[in-house]
Write a protein that holds these residues in place. Structure first.
Motif, PDB file in Angstrom:
ATOM      1  N   ASP A 141       0.936  -1.507   0.141  1.00 44.60           N
ATOM      2  CA  ASP A 141       0.400  -0.091   0.362  1.00 44.60           C
ATOM      3  C   ASP A 141       0.571   1.201  -0.683  1.00 44.60           C
ATOM      4  O   ASP A 141       0.419   2.336  -0.740  1.00 44.60           O
ATOM      5  CB  ASP A 141      -1.415  -0.096   1.720  1.00 44.60           C
ATOM      6  CG  ASP A 141      -1.982  -1.036   1.035  1.00 44.60           C
ATOM      7  OD1 ASP A 141      -2.015  -1.187   0.328  1.00 44.60           O
ATOM      8  OD2 ASP A 141      -2.456  -1.187   2.474  1.00 44.60           O
ATOM      9  N   ASP A 192       2.060   1.664  -3.280  1.00 48.46           N
ATOM     10  CA  ASP A 192       1.401   2.492  -4.019  1.00 48.46           C
ATOM     11  C   ASP A 192       1.334   3.742  -4.275  1.00 48.46           C
ATOM     12  O   ASP A 192       1.176   4.827  -5.311  1.00 48.46           O
ATOM     13  CB  ASP A 192       0.222   1.544  -4.169  1.00 48.46           C
ATOM     14  CG  ASP A 192      -1.529   2.051  -4.866  1.00 48.46           C
ATOM     15  OD1 ASP A 192      -0.693   1.967  -6.713  1.00 48.46           O
ATOM     16  OD2 ASP A 192      -2.313   2.295  -4.494  1.00 48.46           O
ATOM     17  N   SER A 212       1.618   6.753  -7.240  1.00 55.61           N
ATOM     18  CA  SER A 212       0.881   7.391  -7.558  1.00 55.61           C
ATOM     19  C   SER A 212       0.229   8.793  -6.719  1.00 55.61           C
ATOM     20  O   SER A 212      -0.649   9.374  -8.020  1.00 55.61           O
ATOM     21  CB  SER A 212      -0.776   6.187  -7.433  1.00 55.61           C
ATOM     22  OG  SER A 212      -0.642   5.965  -6.737  1.00 55.61           O
ATOM     23  N   THR A 236       1.099  -6.572  -3.146  1.00 60.17           N
ATOM     24  CA  THR A 236       0.597  -5.964  -3.675  1.00 60.17           C
ATOM     25  C   THR A 236       1.885  -5.091  -4.738  1.00 60.17           C
ATOM     26  O   THR A 236       1.335  -4.084  -5.533  1.00 60.17           O
ATOM     27  CB  THR A 236      -0.324  -5.420  -3.628  1.00 60.17           C
ATOM     28  OG1 THR A 236      -0.863  -4.279  -2.997  1.00 60.17           O
ATOM     29  CG2 THR A 236      -1.929  -5.889  -3.451  1.00 60.17           C
ATOM     30  N   ALA A 278       1.008  -2.273  -7.728  1.00 63.12           N
ATOM     31  CA  ALA A 278       1.712  -0.850  -7.436  1.00 63.12           C
ATOM     32  C   ALA A 278       2.521  -0.429  -8.898  1.00 63.12           C
ATOM     33  O   ALA A 278       2.156   0.634  -9.799  1.00 63.12           O
ATOM     34  CB  ALA A 278       1.962  -0.884  -6.019  1.00 63.12           C
ATOM     35  N   ASP A 314       0.778  -1.215 -11.889  1.00 65.97           N
ATOM     36  CA  ASP A 314      -0.342   0.682 -12.450  1.00 65.97           C
ATOM     37  C   ASP A 314       0.189   1.619 -12.500  1.00 65.97           C
ATOM     38  O   ASP A 314       0.101   2.364 -13.566  1.00 65.97           O
ATOM     39  CB  ASP A 314      -0.743   0.584 -10.968  1.00 65.97           C
ATOM     40  CG  ASP A 314      -2.115  -0.498 -10.442  1.00 65.97           C
ATOM     41  OD1 ASP A 314      -2.133  -1.608 -12.169  1.00 65.97           O
ATOM     42  OD2 ASP A 314      -2.415  -1.103  -9.665  1.00 65.97           O
TER      43      ASP A 314
END
Length: 353
Positions: free
Chosen positions: A44, A47, A51, A75, A79, A82
């Motif tokens: 998290d 990410d 982002s 994740t 990340a 993305d």
């Protein structure tokens, strides 16, 4: 451009990273430098870093360390993918991993035109010797072949360790020797005797001996030495137990002792691939003793326990570090990694941390 730095040569990776930081800061003087460790969260934070634009800077330089510890449950890869597909240009990431192959890296990542993979291989022995000789020459010293071998015997096989030792030796001899220009094997051994302090290696030795009082004394000395020494010692102990586990697995599989020593990997509770093999011969007696005191079942349980404690060690305030290490040593040496069956929320130490 974004980068993935692979391979075992941590010193050259560090040099490359510092150079890239300077380049980024030259182009973006207000750039925000962020470091994220795989294992400290589930992805998290990465990410958000990639982002979400910063309120205080126009560019984000994101360093992702210990990438080899990622798993299918987190994740981190999502990340990264993305971010690559978003087309954002106000951030750059650098992935740092000890892996020696691209086989575990997602094709969507290494196949991107905006990602460059750089491999940092360990130097050959002849290159290491030339590197050490040149490093001492820069400091104004000449070092002979036998003394160079003594340096190599004292460090791990990467320029990060070699650089630290050369720097420490040079500082020592500049301050203690009047006009000395040549460093000998005896000089290096004398330095080791006079400056040897407690560290993760001596702590593991006390753990292998089963001497809890000595281990706690060593831990106290480490904690008092500087603010980061305790964390480094903890990681060294984890690394030693991983090597011990691998050695014991190889022995249990029917291999001879020498083969097990030479082929022991740094196994981990995390998915670490392609680690450097082998336990140094001078450490064989230590690992024999550790294997007698901590059989494979206990060793594996201890590794799992230390892995769970890693986040707590990293986040604990200095005022609680001594108490935390005392608890860890008791759990490892007395309980062989067995933990009390209660919630961490009921643990006064955890609440204080």
């Amino acid at each position: 451009m974004n980068y993935i730095l692979l391979g075992p040569e941590e010193g050259q990776k560090s040099d490359w990273l510092e150079s890239e930081k300077k380049r980024v800061l030259k182009e973006h003087p207000d750039a925000e430098i962020l470091q994220i460790y795989v294992g400290d969260d589930k992805g998290d934070d990465l990410d958000a870093a990639l982002s979400q634009p910063s309120l205080f800077s126009s560019f984000r330089f994101v360093i992702i360390k210990q990438y080899e510890n990622r798993s299918a449950k987190d994740t981190f890869d999502k990340a990264i993918m993305d971010f690559l597909s978003s087309g954002l240009t106000d951030a750059e990431f650098v992935i740092i991993s000890s892996e020696k192959s691209q086989s575990r890296i997602r094709k969507e990542i290494i196949g991107s035109k905006n990602v460059s993979v750089i491999m940092f291989w360990e130097m050959f022995d002849s290159q290491k010797k030339d590197w050490i000789k040149a490093a001492f020459q820069k400091e104004g010293f000449y070092i002979g072949v036998e003394a160079i071998d003594e340096v190599l015997f004292s460090v791990d096989n990467n320029t990060a360790e070699m650089r630290n030792l050369v720097s420490a030796l040079s500082l020592y001899f500049h301050s203690s020797s009047d006009g000395k220009t040549e460093i000998t094997t005896e000089d290096i051994r004398k330095y080791a005797l006079q400056t040897r302090g407690e560290d993760g290696l001596t702590l593991f030795q006390a753990i292998a001996d089963g001497d809890l009082e000595h281990a706690e004394s060593i831990a106290s000395s480490i904690i008092l030495s500087d603010s980061t020494a305790a964390g480094r010692a903890f990681q060294t102990v984890i690394q030693r137990f991983r090597q011990l586990e691998s050695f014991e697995i190889l022995k249990a599989s029917g291999n001879g002792e020498e083969y097990a020593f030479q082929n022991a990997d740094s196994l981990s509770p995390y998915p670490v691939f392609y680690p450097t093999k082998g336990i140094k011969k001078k450490d064989w007696p230590l690992f024999r003793k550790a294997a007698q005191r901590y059989p494979l079942k206990d060793t594996s349980r201890i590794i799992g326990y230390l892995g769970r404690m890693d986040r707590i060690v990293k986040s604990t305030g200095s005022e609680w570090t001594g108490l935390l290490f005392s608890s860890i040593l008791c759990t490892v040496m007395i309980d062989k990694g067995r933990e009390e069956d209660f919630s961490l929320s009921d643990n006064p130490l955890a609440e204080s941390i």
